[in-house]
Scaffold this active site. Structure first.
Site, PDB file in Angstrom:
ATOM      1  N   TYR A 124       0.814  -1.217   0.000  1.00 38.94           N
ATOM      2  CA  TYR A 124       0.000   0.000   0.000  1.00 38.94           C
ATOM      3  C   TYR A 124       0.846   1.266   0.000  1.00 38.94           C
ATOM      4  O   TYR A 124       0.296   2.362  -0.015  1.00 38.94           O
ATOM      5  CB  TYR A 124      -0.884   0.033   1.250  1.00 38.94           C
ATOM      6  N   LYS A 191       3.210 -14.080   6.001  1.00 40.23           N
ATOM      7  CA  LYS A 191       3.506 -15.134   5.017  1.00 40.23           C
ATOM      8  C   LYS A 191       5.033 -15.244   4.957  1.00 40.23           C
ATOM      9  O   LYS A 191       5.651 -15.162   3.888  1.00 40.23           O
ATOM     10  CB  LYS A 191       2.891 -14.731   3.660  1.00 40.23           C
ATOM     11  N   ASP A 225      -2.840 -17.534   4.905  1.00 44.35           N
ATOM     12  CA  ASP A 225      -3.846 -18.382   4.237  1.00 44.35           C
ATOM     13  C   ASP A 225      -4.502 -19.327   5.245  1.00 44.35           C
ATOM     14  O   ASP A 225      -5.728 -19.494   5.264  1.00 44.35           O
ATOM     15  CB  ASP A 225      -3.245 -19.143   3.040  1.00 44.35           C
ATOM     16  N   ASP A 249      -5.999  -5.638   5.375  1.00 49.03           N
ATOM     17  CA  ASP A 249      -7.137  -5.160   4.591  1.00 49.03           C
ATOM     18  C   ASP A 249      -8.064  -6.332   4.273  1.00 49.03           C
ATOM     19  O   ASP A 249      -9.278  -6.282   4.484  1.00 49.03           O
ATOM     20  CB  ASP A 249      -6.580  -4.545   3.297  1.00 49.03           C
TER      21      ASP A 249
END
Ligand code: NAD
Length: 359
Positions: A124, A191, A225, A249
């Site tokens: 972002y 991640k 995930d 987000d």
């Protein structure tokens, strides 16, 4: 003395939901001196930009602001005002409480989660290079020289900066919130198995900060995930989540779904001195001017604002009034009825008035 608050009604349904929110806040008896600021489409028409320096000055001066959604025009070269506000005012912590209210349509009951999303960096950050530009080609060649992995010709490139400083700052904010609000556990979401350096740094920073709170707040981590699946299957195992910007987000919207959708989900953006409150939803252009949409998300955002202004009793009375109206299920907007075409659904203003009566 009245609190001074910058009010940014925003675009689309923004003026309708912020007007409903204003009614409810005023019904609590708390005195607010609203400084109304034009942003978005109205500001583009008048000033050629969706966010003027004057609006930023108003927020810097008042230190507290509440806003409606703002449309991001696609393909017109304007950056999202929301992202600009967060970056210009260094509102680094986006906080989304996700609480179950009886009467809402949810896939799971009793969700009780608080999400802390880092607001200033990650993908972002807005550092992007478009396909075919000289800068993009120079960057691609530079990376291809330095890296064993190569970037294909004709690619566009977005940069994902994650710093230890910003990661520690958001994680510390989450731990401080946990201590103050009696929350028990924080899960850092990442991640780092794939993005070993950027997400790896976020995780390492989180682990370091967590050590300072050992014995007071539990800490663990989860790959993003897996987290999405866990949130749907085993929500009650989680108490607070802290995430870098992009995962934050996405996971916040997933959690908005768990508590009954965008009409309910409230949010706050905090910096060290400034706080900006807003519903999670967008400007819903198809419902503009119809007095139809759900004002709850904006009203619950004002509950967070009242707490921030140390008006705790007013915040509690307003939240309880919202809770009562949702539970009763009578004076609620179409999206909260069993069928979206239910003729007994009330309008935005009428739902706000029903809430005011219960304060
Ligand atoms: P949206 O949130 O406006 O709409 C998504 C869906 O949710 C639509 O079906 C809409 O009608 C419904 N919805 C939204 N708010 C509702 C409410 N209060 N009550 C009942 N139903 C509601 O998202 P979008 O269509 O992707 O975006 C529209 C515009 O809003 C875009 O320009 C986008 O950039 C902007 N946006 C702004 C913000 C913000 O200002 N924080 C957030 C998201 C999107």
């Amino acid at each position: 003395m009245a609190h001074k608050v910058s009010l940014l009604p925003g675009d689309g349904i923004g003026p309708e939901v912020t007007n409903a929110m204003k009614l409810c806040v005023e019904a609590t008896g708390v005195k607010i001196d609203w400084e109304v600021c034009e942003v978005g489409e109205k500001s583009i028409a008048k000033h050629g930009t969706p966010l003027t320096e004057g609006v930023l000055e108003s927020i810097r001066r008042n230190k507290t602001a509440i806003k409606g959604p703002i449309t991001t025009p696609i393909g017109k070269g304007f950056r999202s005002v929301n992202v600009q506000l967060r970056q210009a005012l260094d509102l680094y912590a986006c906080v989304r409480p996700c609480f179950y209210y009886e009467g809402t349509k949810t896939p799971i009951k009793n969700v009780n989660l608080v999400i802390f999303r880092e607001n200033t960096e990650d993908l972002y950050a807005g550092i992007e290079f478009d396909k075919g530009t000289t800068e993009c080609e120079r960057l691609r060649q530079m990376i291809n020289e330095m890296s064993v992995k190569k970037i294909r010709e004709g690619s566009a490139i977005s940069i994902k900066p994650i710093s230890g400083e910003a990661s520690k700052r958001i994680v510390r904010a989450a731990f401080e919130y946990a201590v103050k609000n009696g929350r028990k556990k924080i899960t850092a979401v990442h991640k780092a198995n794939i993005m070993k350096f950027s997400d790896g740094l976020f995780l390492k920073s989180a682990q370091e900060v967590a050590k300072e709170y050992e014995g007071r707040v539990e800490f663990n981590d989860c790959i993003v995930d897996n987290m999405c699946m866990q949130l749907v299957q085993s929500t009650s195992l989680y108490d607070m989540l802290v995430l870098p910007n992009l995962y934050g987000d996405i996971v916040s919207d997933l959690c908005a779904g768990l508590i009954g959708g965008l009409g309910i989900a409230s949010g706050a953006n905090y910096g060290d001195e400034i706080a900006l409150f807003e519903p999670v939803h967008g400007s819903a252009p198809k419902y503009v001017g119809q007095n139809k949409v759900n004002p709850t998300a904006t009203i619950l955002s004002s509950v967070l604002m009242l707490k921030h202004l140390k008006e705790d009793s007013a915040a509690l009375r307003l939240e309880n009034a919202v809770r009562a109206v949702l539970k009763e299920g009578k004076d609620v907007t179409y999206d909260l009825k069993a069928s979206r075409n239910d003729p007994s659904a009330v309008g935005t203003l009428q739902m706000a008035e029903a809430i005011c009566k219960k304060i």
